[in-house]
Design a protein around this motif. Structure first.
Motif, PDB file in Angstrom:
ATOM      1  N   UNK A  59       0.835  -1.194   0.000  1.00  0.00           N
ATOM      2  CA  UNK A  59       0.000   0.000   0.000  1.00  0.00           C
ATOM      3  C   UNK A  59       0.873   1.248   0.000  1.00  0.00           C
ATOM      4  N   UNK A  60       0.509   2.200  -0.851  1.00  0.00           N
ATOM      5  CA  UNK A  60       1.205   3.488  -0.900  1.00  0.00           C
ATOM      6  C   UNK A  60       0.181   4.586  -1.161  1.00  0.00           C
ATOM      7  N   UNK A  61       0.523   5.826  -0.792  1.00  0.00           N
ATOM      8  CA  UNK A  61      -0.402   6.943  -0.958  1.00  0.00           C
ATOM      9  C   UNK A  61      -0.679   7.234  -2.429  1.00  0.00           C
ATOM     10  N   UNK A  62       0.318   7.039  -3.289  1.00  0.00           N
ATOM     11  CA  UNK A  62       0.163   7.383  -4.701  1.00  0.00           C
ATOM     12  C   UNK A  62      -0.613   6.323  -5.478  1.00  0.00           C
ATOM     13  N   UNK A  63      -0.302   5.024  -5.220  1.00  0.00           N
ATOM     14  CA  UNK A  63      -0.914   3.947  -6.009  1.00  0.00           C
ATOM     15  C   UNK A  63      -1.960   3.151  -5.254  1.00  0.00           C
ATOM     16  N   UNK A  64      -2.171   3.463  -3.981  1.00  0.00           N
ATOM     17  CA  UNK A  64      -3.113   2.671  -3.198  1.00  0.00           C
ATOM     18  C   UNK A  64      -2.573   1.273  -2.938  1.00  0.00           C
ATOM     19  N   UNK A  65      -3.455   0.288  -2.822  1.00  0.00           N
ATOM     20  CA  UNK A  65      -3.028  -1.089  -2.566  1.00  0.00           C
ATOM     21  C   UNK A  65      -2.914  -1.845  -3.886  1.00  0.00           C
TER      22      UNK A  65
END
Length: 391
Positions: A59-65
């Motif tokens: 999970x990341x803020x830019x790409x989501x999960x």
């Protein structure tokens, strides 16, 4: 290794354990440039009919999960229920989710930079206090990578002490000169390349002394306000000896506390004293987690000390705090009493107040013709009527 000061230093070959312990820690820290792995710990509640393969997500803020697979990166491989990094890089930092059937586990991975000026990273050091003339043990073993280790080296303050094709184990009676940083460096072979994994101990040699009575740090009873559905961590710390035991205990029936997980003990040395702490993690607090006693206990042969933690529902922002509500009610009652008393006094002394007002304003509307005499007569007549009425 060498012998000195009448104490023997032993270098032994360790036997690899057949089974590996699985630790599901929510926060993990590792060093860039070294092999690393995340493992899905199988739950005892998993049904035999559920899917046994593990899916991994990052999970990341830019790409989501996003779902991970061997094609996500040439450095990432998947083996059984394990996600491997060959090696770990700074870009791998983030939150990872593993899913097997209905069981989902989350971990937050923090990647620290390698110290190019040292053979180990200061943030990845395990404290190892030992009393002088007590047994000092440095185990250079790695259960997960054991079958792929081609060489193991032991360093003290970045100077090589020993080397073996498998595992090393140093054991001796501690002397003050033994104090320092001991690093076990494992050389692991994978896909035609060698990678190093470092495990470092900070050995602190202390004066020999009798065991002290352990004591928990903080109040004996702790009330913790929580919100339903949120995750809370109860932290318990103690001043204790190296071999003392610290643990959590709580009333449990019919597995109603299945959302509770106890993390391992962490130890450190401060001003020559040994401390330890343990965390009780409660995932997504439920109603049945409230108003129960979660007991943290430290114990040795001399003393047992216990602290209690009780979860309380956190008051809503719309609610008026109890102390403010009580104070407001008291002030309102006092004001009401004062107003009633003033009204009663006004009724009893209404004539006196009227005359006082007229005297103050220096005017008297009754001073016309014989009205002055009538006003004074009326006032004294009212004064006489009250005593006569009482008789």
């Amino acid at each position: 290794m060498h012998c000195g000061g009448g104490f023997m230093t032993l270098l032994l070959l360790m036997v690899t354990r057949d089974s590996e312990t699985c630790f599901s820690r929510p926060n993990i820290s590792a060093v860039e440039g070294e092999p690393f792995y995340l493992k899905h710990c199988s739950s005892s509640h998993t049904s035999e009919n559920e899917e046994t393969s593990v899916r991994w997500y990052k999970s990341s803020k830019s790409n989501g999960r996003t779902e991970l697979n061997p094609g996500s990166s040439p450095r990432i491989t998947m083996y059984d229920n394990t996600l491997e990094f060959w090696p770990l890089e700074l870009e791998d930092q983030g939150s990872y989710f593993s899913q097997m059937g209905n069981d989902t586990q989350e971990r937050t991975l923090t990647v620290t930079r390698r110290n190019i000026h040292s053979c180990f990273n200061e943030k990845q050091v395990t404290s190892k206090p030992v009393g002088v003339e007590k047994v000092l043990e440095i185990p250079c073993t790695n259960d997960y990578y054991q079958k792929r280790i081609k060489k193991t080296s032991l360093y003290k303050n970045c100077e090589k002490l020993a080397e073996d094709n498998s595992s090393l184990f140093m054991m001796k009676n501690a002397e003050f000169s033994d104090q320092g940083f001991y690093s076990c460096v494992f050389s692991v072979y994978h896909n035609g390349k060698f990678y190093n994994i470092t495990k470092t101990y900070n050995v602190i040699v202390t004066e020999g002394q009798k065991n002290m009575a352990p004591v928990l740090i903080g109040p004996k009873i702790n009330y913790v306000e929580v919100e339903l559905g949120k995750t809370v961590q109860l932290s318990c710390s103690a001043l204790m000896n190296e071999n003392d035991i610290i643990y959590w205990s709580f009333w449990k029936e019919m597995d109603q506390f299945s959302n509770i997980q106890e993390e391992g003990k962490k130890t450190w040395i401060s001003e020559g004293k040994s401390y330890a702490s343990t965390i009780l993690r409660i995932e997504k607090v439920k109603e049945n987690n409230l108003n129960f006693s979660y007991n943290c206990t430290v114990v040795n042969q001399e003393k047992t000390d216990t602290s209690t933690f009780i979860l309380l529902r956190k008051a809503s922002k719309d609610d008026i705090p109890g102390d403010i509500f009580t104070g407001g009610m008291i002030v309102a009652i006092l004001i009401s009493v004062v107003v009633v008393c003033l009204v009663i006094m006004g009724i009893i002394y209404r004539v006196d107040l009227a005359l006082f007002y007229r005297k103050l304003m220096r005017r008297d509307e009754t001073l016309k013709g014989n009205n002055c005499h009538n006003a004074e007569t009326s006032y004294f007549m009212m004064k006489l009527v009250n005593p006569i009425g009482k008789h």
